[in-house]
Design a protein around this motif. Structure first.
Motif, PDB file in Angstrom:
ATOM      1  N   ARG A 193       0.786  -1.346   0.140  1.00  0.00           N
ATOM      2  CA  ARG A 193      -0.075   0.147  -0.029  1.00  0.00           C
ATOM      3  C   ARG A 193       0.949   1.132  -0.007  1.00  0.00           C
ATOM      4  NH1 ARG A 193      -5.346  -0.941   1.651  1.00  0.00           N
ATOM      5  NH2 ARG A 193      -5.471   1.349   2.617  1.00  0.00           N
ATOM      6  N   ASN A 210       1.477   2.792  -3.694  1.00  0.00           N
ATOM      7  CA  ASN A 210       0.561   3.595  -4.348  1.00  0.00           C
ATOM      8  C   ASN A 210      -0.011   4.735  -3.472  1.00  0.00           C
ATOM      9  OD1 ASN A 210      -1.409   2.151  -3.379  1.00  0.00           O
ATOM     10  ND2 ASN A 210      -2.743   2.080  -5.039  1.00  0.00           N
ATOM     11  N   MET A 219      -1.614   4.412  -1.044  1.00  0.00           N
ATOM     12  CA  MET A 219      -2.876   3.887  -0.410  1.00  0.00           C
ATOM     13  C   MET A 219      -2.938   4.049   1.149  1.00  0.00           C
ATOM     14  SD  MET A 219      -5.542   3.633  -2.351  1.00  0.00           S
ATOM     15  CE  MET A 219      -6.998   2.801  -1.498  1.00  0.00           C
ATOM     16  N   ARG A 254      -1.738   6.760  -8.457  1.00  0.00           N
ATOM     17  CA  ARG A 254      -2.752   5.759  -8.287  1.00  0.00           C
ATOM     18  C   ARG A 254      -3.393   5.451  -9.700  1.00  0.00           C
ATOM     19  NH1 ARG A 254      -5.389   8.180  -3.339  1.00  0.00           N
ATOM     20  NH2 ARG A 254      -3.990   8.209  -1.968  1.00  0.00           N
ATOM     21  N   VAL A 264      -0.377   3.462 -10.875  1.00  0.00           N
ATOM     22  CA  VAL A 264      -0.115   2.117 -10.058  1.00  0.00           C
ATOM     23  C   VAL A 264      -1.532   1.773  -9.615  1.00  0.00           C
ATOM     24  CG1 VAL A 264       1.277   1.105  -8.128  1.00  0.00           C
ATOM     25  CG2 VAL A 264       1.994   3.255  -9.469  1.00  0.00           C
TER      26      VAL A 264
END
Lengths: 265, 486
Positions: free
Chosen positions: A61, A64, A66, A97, A100
């Motif tokens: 995570r 990207n 997140m 994002r 990716v």
């Protein structure tokens, strides 16, 4: 770091897509990831394995950003996507994002039609100029996700009405519709039955020709089947990273050997 | 035996049922609970239920049926023309009950002997005076028929009291004995008790439905009575509302309906965007600290009585709108206006919408947001295209609740928009709504026999139909556009 790229056998032609060095992640006071160095090659499947809570999903995570959505999470170190630091101030995580893409553990199609699910990314990124182009992207993505044959007659049906395996392939189609450069998959088969798992694994192998794929998995067999590179995480440390064949047949670290033979984890 | 005493006896029997059944169950297996089908407490509760529920049901039925039976019996005491008209009949029997109660009081205070109370006739001195002496005031002199009926009433009531005591006690004891005999290791007390609980749940839901049906039926009958006195076409299509208690009223629904819808529309224009945006901010953007302060503060609004909002409309919003908008722009100079009431009702509804919508948005799974963010959507795109569509059915429900409140609001309209029924497009003009007129037609010294009062029921019925239609419309919208997750 870059010398690692060329260490592999016959991979000299492949370039590094993502190179991470000295990545540390804290959740509040919990030090979840300690000093991780990994290089993800272009057009290669890289598997992250390790026991639950070892930090492999956390690292995925990070790739990207997140983790930005988790308030207590702090990331330090350097992650380069094609030489550009993704945690740089100038990088927009939203655009990152799009480059990716990510597929989650539990299939999470939007409660919209199958068509709208796939068209979601292209629409928000303005990738098409007219309906025909959008149709073409939707069809191509569904074909790549090996779902076109099953849903081409009911693109207006809701995505949540599909079976679990179909839903996960729909999510993959949705992720590749934005033409990402890297596809991150967080245990994509853990909610699927063996047949759906086989379909998704086959798909991952197909996708390798266009994207670089990073997959987190609990199943060592799956890692051995689909990946060329494997990274083993344990208690927040990257223990070993190398050719998948080497990791499984000739592990260098005793912890890796203990894990793959089933003694820890 | 008074009802209270009966209840006490039943309660004692029920507790005895609990204790006895529990003990018997334990005894039947020599204290080894594992050989019992159910836990001992279930046997106890079974005894408790059998001793209480049938007896209480019988008592309730008796209390409902006895007055009806007595009234029918007593009708024989009066000439047929006196008991034909339902309202005269109700008054007559009210008299009978009052005289009977007076005789009871007289006996209780020793002003009359029991025999005297049974034998007394109107010619033996004024019954009214004698009852007045013990503190029972009667409106008029007691007629021989009423007195005789009252004496018969006392007699029947006495029999009734004894009868209901015997019946309920027999039922209670019988239930107790039955429960004790049934108790044994193989008896499935747990299942029986759960059946009773199930029955209780069904009964509760039925009561809610029956109440609604009852309200509709009572409104319907009164509305039909209204339409026999006033032509329905006039009511629905007349453009004037001017009730006149001397007759010749014009009772047109349209101006009131227009006022209602106009005020509701303005209030929704205020409350839906503000409430929804507040909810989105609270659910998606606000930090936990902000949320924990702001949410309760917004909900404080919901706790303010509407009459206080009415004052706010009357002394603040109304004059403000008049001085700074209506007069400068030439929209008139009315202090009370549709705009005032609409805005204040809108403010009243903000916490309803924001609080409900906030909960609904929070209920959308995080995986939906992750999926959208993972595709490179911004937070705002995610909210617009994924979260709100998934939350739509619930948000629709919240909006509808607010609409129903706006349509039904009375106090703020009275104080903010005035009471003048008017058909006008100017939002700075005073208008009024259906609810305000229902109140004004029914307040004061009125009888339910003229179209001017009965129109209230027709208005109420219209209001009910409107909100019902809104509900159906909302259901339809939700079904059409629902995006259901999981």
């Amino acid at each position: 770091m870059n010398d690692m790229t060329h260490k592999g056998l016959g991979l000299a032609t492949q370039t590094a897509k993502i190179s991470a060095s000295g990545v540390q992640v804290h959740y509040g006071t919990n030090h979840a990831l300690k000093d991780v160095d990994v290089t993800i090659l272009d057009r290669t499947v890289t598997a992250f394995i390790g026991p639950s809570g070892c930090g492999k999903s956390t690292f995925l995570r990070c790739l990207n950003r997140m983790n930005d959505t988790v308030a207590s999470c702090r990331v330090s170190g350097q992650i380069l996507l094609e030489g550009e630091d993704i945690y740089d101030r100038r990088v927009d995580p939203v655009q990152l994002r799009a480059k990716v893409g990510m597929v989650f553990q539990k299939p999470n199609p939007f409660p919209k039609s199958i068509y709208d699910n796939v068209a979601y990314g292209p629409k928000i990124h303005g990738m098409t100029r007219n309906k025909a182009e959008l149709d073409a992207i939707v069809e191509a993505s569904l074909r790549k996700a090996a779902l076109w044959g099953e849903v081409k007659d009911r693109l207006d049906a809701t995505g949540t009405g599909l079976s679990g395996g179909q839903q996960q392939r729909l999510c993959i189609a949705r992720a590749i519709a934005t033409s990402p450069e890297v596809l991150l998959m967080d245990e994509p088969c853990s909610a699927l039955d063996p047949i759906a798992t086989a379909q998704v694994e086959e798909l991952i192998d197909e996708l390798r020709h266009q994207f670089s794929v990073v997959i987190v998995t609990h199943s060592m067999q799956q890692a051995a089947r689909v990946s060329q590179k494997t990274a083993f995480f344990h208690l927040g440390n990257l223990v070993e990273f190398g050719e998948t064949g080497d990791i499984f047949t000739n592990p260098k670290d005793p912890r890796t050997e203990a894990y793959i033979t089933g003694r820890i984890g | 035996m008074s009802v209270f005493l009966l209840l006490v006896v039943i309660a004692v029997l029920s507790v005895a049922g609990y204790v006895l059944c529990r003990q018997r169950a334990l005894k039947s297996v020599d204290g080894n609970i594992r050989r019992l089908h159910s836990l001992p407490g279930y046997y106890g509760w079974f005894g408790f239920i059998l001793a209480s529920v049938p007896a209480l049901l019988a008592l309730a039925l008796w209390l409902i049926i006895q007055p009806i039976v007595i009234e029918r019996q007593l009708s024989g005491f009066f000439p047929a023309e006196m008991v034909e008209d339902p309202s005269a009949r109700t008054l007559l029997f009210a008299d009978v009950r009052r005289v009977a109660a007076g005789l009871d009081a007289a006996v209780a205070q020793g002003a009359m002997t029991e025999d005297e109370a049974e034998q007394v006739r109107t010619d033996a001195g004024s019954v009214r005076d004698r009852l007045a002496a013990v503190g029972v005031a009667l409106g008029a002199e007691v007629t021989p028929e009423v007195l005789a009926a009252a004496q018969e009433y006392r007699e029947m009531a006495r029999v009734g009291v004894i009868g209901r005591a015997i019946l309920t006690l027999i039922l209670s004891v019988a239930g107790l004995v039955f429960a004790i005999r049934a108790t044994g290791p193989d008896f499935r007390a747990r299942n029986r008790v759960e059946q009773v609980v199930l029955a209780l749940l069904i009964l509760s839901s039925t009561i809610a439905i029956l109440t609604t049906v009852g309200i509709v039926l009572s409104m319907l009958t009164e509305s039909l009575r209204f339409f026999t006195m006033y032509p329905a076409a006039d009511f629905f299509f007349n453009l004037t509302w001017s009730p006149n208690f001397r007759g010749n009223s014009e009772l047109g629904l349209i101006p009131l309906l227009w006022g209602t819808l106009y005020i509701s529309l303005i209030s929704m224009l205020v409350s839906v965007p503000i409430g929804l945006f507040a909810a989105i901010y609270l659910a998606e953007y606000a930090s936990n600290r902000v949320r924990s302060v702001v949410k309760p503060l917004i909900e404080v609004i919901a706790g303010i009585p509407t009459v206080v909002f009415g004052l706010f409309a009357l002394v603040t919003v109304g004059p403000f709108l008049r001085d700074y908008f209506a007069q400068p722009f030439g929209f008139g100079n009315s202090g009370s206006s549709v705009m005032t009431a609409g805005i204040v009702i809108g403010i009243l509804n903000i916490p309803f919408i924001s609080s409900l919508a906030d909960d609904i948005i929070n209920a959308v799974p995080q995986s939906m947001r992750d999926g959208s963010l993972g595709l490179g959507a911004t937070k705002s795109e995610t909210i617009k295209k994924v979260v709100l569509p998934a939350a739509l059915p619930g948000i629709m429900g919240a909006v509808l609740m607010a609409a129903s409140r706006a349509i039904g609001e009375t106090m703020i309209v009275t104080m903010g928009a005035g009471a003048a029924a008017r058909l006008d497009l100017n939002p700075f003009e005073a208008m009024t709504t259906i609810t305000v007129k229902i109140v004004s037609q029914l307040t004061g010294d009125t009888e339910f026999n003229s179209p001017e009062t009965l129109v209230a029921f027709a208005l109420g019925m219209s209001l009910f139909v409107i909100t019902l239609g809104l509900n159906i419309l909302a259901l339809w919208i939700v079904r059409k556009y629902r995006e259901q997750y999981e």
